[in-house]
Design a protein around this motif. Structure first.
Motif, PDB file in Angstrom:
ATOM      1  N   PRO A 183       0.809  -1.223   0.000  1.00 20.78           N
ATOM      2  CA  PRO A 183       0.000   0.000   0.000  1.00 20.78           C
ATOM      3  C   PRO A 183       0.837   1.266   0.000  1.00 20.78           C
ATOM      4  N   GLU A 184       2.096   1.187   0.538  1.00 20.93           N
ATOM      5  CA  GLU A 184       2.928   2.383   0.551  1.00 20.93           C
ATOM      6  C   GLU A 184       3.290   2.827  -0.869  1.00 20.93           C
ATOM      7  N   HIS A 185       3.518   1.865  -1.760  1.00 25.64           N
ATOM      8  CA  HIS A 185       3.845   2.216  -3.134  1.00 25.64           C
ATOM      9  C   HIS A 185       2.637   2.805  -3.854  1.00 25.64           C
ATOM     10  N   VAL A 186       1.460   2.232  -3.597  1.00 24.98           N
ATOM     11  CA  VAL A 186       0.247   2.783  -4.222  1.00 24.98           C
ATOM     12  C   VAL A 186      -0.028   4.176  -3.686  1.00 24.98           C
ATOM     13  N   ARG A 187       0.205   4.391  -2.407  1.00 19.14           N
ATOM     14  CA  ARG A 187       0.002   5.717  -1.822  1.00 19.14           C
ATOM     15  C   ARG A 187       0.982   6.724  -2.418  1.00 19.14           C
TER      16      ARG A 187
END
Length: 339
Positions: A275-279
């Motif tokens: 999720p950090e990369h998508v964020r």
């Protein structure tokens, strides 16, 4: 069954209709089309709301009941109880404004106040069980009742006097009434329900003497050594990420953009991307904007960002970093050997 009725031009500057609200006025005009040939109709707000306000969900039966009460207070309709015990209403000035050619016989009871001699649809003639018109029920009770309470026809009782102290009976009098107390015979069986059981109760006590065993399922939030089950790790969903993106925008993006980004974010999370990369990709998308289809490439940049040069750090350290070409300040010194 609805019918075609006549509305006169004078109705729009009628003083009686001016006393009610616009909604009540429309309800009145609607009653003209729903009433029978004698101006009678069922006094049921739910039925009238379904007939006159079918496409206006905001105007419920509660509002229709208020409309009917306004019309009754203005003297435009009369609400009464028929001989069958049901509630009905009729338009007071029906015969003055509606001219019916060959009117059909009414199937509803007639109004006992305005049309006591008219044909009653329930009785098939002059009403045999005439009931008076039911007035509008009181909305509240008076603070004090005008009727004085009347005493019941009961025999008079003397006023209570001071309490008389009771005299303790002597031992002889108690023996005369219940007999002398005899000692218990150990060989004689006790009858059920007499005396006190000397032995202990066979039921164990409800409270346990020993301490509770470890392994509690409840996690104490104030304890630094949890002994129970721990809550599962919180997962970030696509809705959470899109919500953060929308909150960071100055204005709410169009619904199509939000929906497109949500579908792409859900697909990326389904592929196992953190999720950090998508964020990070959504943050970069908020900066540069564009078509939502750019989000996967921006997420890829966040996942595989290179600090400097063509090579990723730690993969090919021997490859020199790329330097952009610039014209030398001193061309003769730079190209002396070649010139």
């Amino acid at each position: 069954m609805a019918r075609i009725r006549t509305v006169k031009p004078e109705a729009f500057f009628s003083e009686s209709l001016a006393e009610v609200s616009v909604e009540a006025e429309r309800t009145f005009f609607g009653l003209l089309t729903q009433a029978d040939d004698h101006g009678r109709h069922r006094d049921n707000a739910a039925i009238i709301a379904g007939l006159l306000w079918p496409l206006r969900a905001e105007h419920t039966s509660v509002h229709v009941e208020d409309d009917l009460q306004q019309l009754a207070d203005a003297g435009l309709i009369c609400r009464y109880t028929g001989c069958d015990g049901r509630r009905y209403l009729h338009i007071v000035t029906w015969s003055e404004h509606q001219k019916i050619d060959k009117p059909s016989q009414s199937r509803l009871p007639s109004c006992p106040q305005h049309h006591p001699a008219d044909r009653c649809g329930t009785c098939k003639g002059t009403c045999a069980k005439r009931t008076e018109a039911s007035p509008t029920p009181a909305r509240g009770l008076d603070e004090t009742s005008p009727n004085t309470p009347q005493a019941l026809d009961l025999p008079a009782q003397p006023a209570p006097g001071p309490p008389v102290p009771r005299r303790q009976a002597s031992t002889a009098e108690q023996d005369a009434l219940v007999g002398p107390v005899r000692p218990l015979d150990p060989t004689r069986k006790k009858p059920a329900g007499q005396g006190v059981f000397p032995e202990d109760s066979p039921k164990p006590p409800r409270n346990l003497g020993e301490g509770s065993t470890p392994g509690s399922r409840i996690l104490d939030p104030g304890s630094s050594f949890p002994t129970g089950r721990t809550a599962p790790a919180a997962t970030v969903s696509a809705n959470d990420l899109i919500g953060e993106y929308v909150a960071a925008c100055d204005e709410r993006p169009p619904s199509d953009v939000i929906g497109h980004l949500g579908r792409i974010a859900k697909k990326l999370l389904g592929e196992g991307i953190a999720p950090e990369h998508v964020r990070a990709g959504l943050k970069r998308f908020a900066e540069i904007q564009g078509h939502p289809s750019r989000l996967p490439s921006l997420v890829n940049d966040a996942m595989n960002a290179r600090s400097a040069g063509l090579a990723r750090p730690g993969i090919r350290p021997t490859v020199p970093a790329h330097q952009g070409w610039t014209n030398p300040l001193d061309a003769a010194a730079a190209y002396a050997e070649e010139l």
